[in-house]
Design a protein around this motif. Structure first.
Motif, PDB file in Angstrom:
ATOM      1  N   SER A  28      -8.324  -2.457  10.634  1.00 43.68           N
ATOM      2  CA  SER A  28      -9.674  -2.552  11.184  1.00 43.68           C
ATOM      3  C   SER A  28     -10.166  -3.993  11.216  1.00 43.68           C
ATOM      4  CB  SER A  28     -10.632  -1.696  10.350  1.00 43.68           C
ATOM      5  OG  SER A  28     -11.967  -1.913  10.748  1.00 43.68           O
ATOM      6  N   SER A  79      -0.707   4.828   1.679  1.00 48.42           N
ATOM      7  CA  SER A  79      -2.152   5.015   1.519  1.00 48.42           C
ATOM      8  C   SER A  79      -2.872   4.885   2.864  1.00 48.42           C
ATOM      9  CB  SER A  79      -2.714   3.982   0.538  1.00 48.42           C
ATOM     10  OG  SER A  79      -4.122   4.050   0.487  1.00 48.42           O
ATOM     11  N   LYS A  80      -3.352   6.003   3.385  1.00 49.45           N
ATOM     12  CA  LYS A  80      -3.986   6.018   4.699  1.00 49.45           C
ATOM     13  C   LYS A  80      -5.230   5.143   4.730  1.00 49.45           C
ATOM     14  CE  LYS A  80      -5.965   9.188   8.117  1.00 49.45           C
ATOM     15  NZ  LYS A  80      -6.278  10.613   8.427  1.00 49.45           N
ATOM     16  N   THR A  81      -6.035   5.212   3.675  1.00 47.75           N
ATOM     17  CA  THR A  81      -7.279   4.442   3.633  1.00 47.75           C
ATOM     18  C   THR A  81      -7.012   2.944   3.677  1.00 47.75           C
ATOM     19  OG1 THR A  81      -8.356   6.189   2.341  1.00 47.75           O
ATOM     20  CG2 THR A  81      -9.377   4.003   2.317  1.00 47.75           C
ATOM     21  N   ASP A  82      -6.041   2.498   2.895  1.00 49.39           N
ATOM     22  CA  ASP A  82      -5.719   1.064   2.872  1.00 49.39           C
ATOM     23  C   ASP A  82      -5.172   0.592   4.216  1.00 49.39           C
ATOM     24  OD1 ASP A  82      -6.451   0.321   0.215  1.00 49.39           O
ATOM     25  OD2 ASP A  82      -4.709   1.405  -0.529  1.00 49.39           O
ATOM     26  N   TRP A  83      -4.328   1.409   4.844  1.00 44.79           N
ATOM     27  CA  TRP A  83      -3.805   1.045   6.170  1.00 44.79           C
ATOM     28  C   TRP A  83      -4.940   0.937   7.187  1.00 44.79           C
ATOM     29  CZ3 TRP A  83       1.012  -0.137   8.220  1.00 44.79           C
ATOM     30  CH2 TRP A  83       2.089  -0.095   7.340  1.00 44.79           C
ATOM     31  N   GLN A  84      -5.888   1.862   7.121  1.00 43.38           N
ATOM     32  CA  GLN A  84      -7.024   1.811   8.048  1.00 43.38           C
ATOM     33  C   GLN A  84      -7.859   0.559   7.818  1.00 43.38           C
ATOM     34  OE1 GLN A  84      -8.892   5.606   7.212  1.00 43.38           O
ATOM     35  NE2 GLN A  84      -7.867   6.609   8.928  1.00 43.38           N
ATOM     36  N   ASN A  85      -8.046   0.200   6.560  1.00 49.74           N
ATOM     37  CA  ASN A  85      -8.819  -1.010   6.257  1.00 49.74           C
ATOM     38  C   ASN A  85      -8.139  -2.253   6.810  1.00 49.74           C
ATOM     39  OD1 ASN A  85     -10.821   0.385   4.884  1.00 49.74           O
ATOM     40  ND2 ASN A  85      -9.822   0.168   2.889  1.00 49.74           N
ATOM     41  N   ASN A 135      -5.879  -7.632   1.084  1.00 46.70           N
ATOM     42  CA  ASN A 135      -6.121  -7.164   2.451  1.00 46.70           C
ATOM     43  C   ASN A 135      -6.236  -8.326   3.425  1.00 46.70           C
ATOM     44  OD1 ASN A 135      -6.566  -4.858   0.806  1.00 46.70           O
ATOM     45  ND2 ASN A 135      -7.801  -3.934   2.411  1.00 46.70           N
ATOM     46  N   PHE A 155       0.786  -1.229   0.000  1.00 45.79           N
ATOM     47  CA  PHE A 155       0.000   0.000   0.000  1.00 45.79           C
ATOM     48  C   PHE A 155       0.822   1.285   0.000  1.00 45.79           C
ATOM     49  CE2 PHE A 155      -2.789  -2.927   2.643  1.00 45.79           C
ATOM     50  CZ  PHE A 155      -3.514  -3.355   1.553  1.00 45.79           C
TER      51      PHE A 155
END
Length: 218
Positions: free
Chosen positions: A139, A130-136, A151, A127
């Motif tokens: 989570s 990429s903040k969004t991918d790390w958050q996904n 993921n 990633f």
């Protein structure tokens, strides 16, 4: 060359995890049975040396947007994430009660590098920033909603390693006077067991995901 992680097949995902598991197995064979108890620093060093190139290579191949991000760039991200993740893992372990001292610093360093390979490095290779991918990936919601195959490959082993290390720390304060209760022996056993379990869980999730996609297409 692949463009997206969604194109990864079940067989390719299993092969990727098998390669990562092979790195752990080779390190175990080289260090010898019981080396983690008799010489934790040596055993952990071999684990890091054997596992690092495999993890970085495998997940650099699985990188997002392969057209704009080369394999070498993804590998460089993994190499950069290795010490950063190690620092964060060491800091977290010390905050949670890991012993501090000259006696432990070498083993703690190698343990932190191994944990970084289990947690930070795969996501960094795939990633980047990429903040969004790390958050996904971080989570727990990925287990309940359809998501990219890559993921699953990153998140389940990562979560498994963290949970396993936490469970592995439980025997440390007990008055059993066993050599494997020393830091970071039991924590390492727990982390590896959790990581391998996470690999199996991710494969099951990938199979279920592929079946859902196939059912929708029909």
């Amino acid at each position: 060359m692949r463009a997206e992680g969604t194109q990864i097949s079940v067989f390719a995902a299993a092969a990727a995890h098998a390669l990562c598991f092979a790195g752990l197995a080779v390190a175990h064979c080289l260090s010898g049975r019981g080396a983690l108890v008799s010489d934790p620093a040596l055993a952990l060093r071999l684990l890091v040396v054997c596992e690092a190139p495999i993890v970085i290579a495998v997940f650099s191949y699985l990188r997002r947007d392969a057209k704009r991000c080369s394999f070498l760039k993804a590998a460089a991200r993994g190499l950069l994430a290795l010490p950063v993740g190690a620092f964060l893992n060491a800091f977290g372990a010390i905050v949670l009660g890991a012993p501090v001292g000259i006696k432990y610093w070498i083993a703690t360093t190698y343990w932190s590098l191994l944990m970084s390979l289990f947690t930070f490095v795969p996501a960094a290779c795939v990633f980047g920033a990429s903040k969004t991918d790390w958050q996904n990936v971080l989570s727990h919601s990925i287990y309940f909603t359809p998501i990219d195959v890559t993921n699953y490959m990153i998140a389940a082993p990562c979560h498994g390693a963290v949970v396993g290390a936490w469970l592995g720390a439980w025997p440390m304060p007990l008055d059993w006077e066993r050599p494997w209760q020393e830091w970071p022996i039991c924590v390492t056993y727990g982390a590896i067991a959790g990581h391998v379990t996470g690999m199996l869980v991710s494969w099951v999730l990938i199979v279920a995901h592929k079946r859902r996609v196939r059912a929708k297409a029909e």
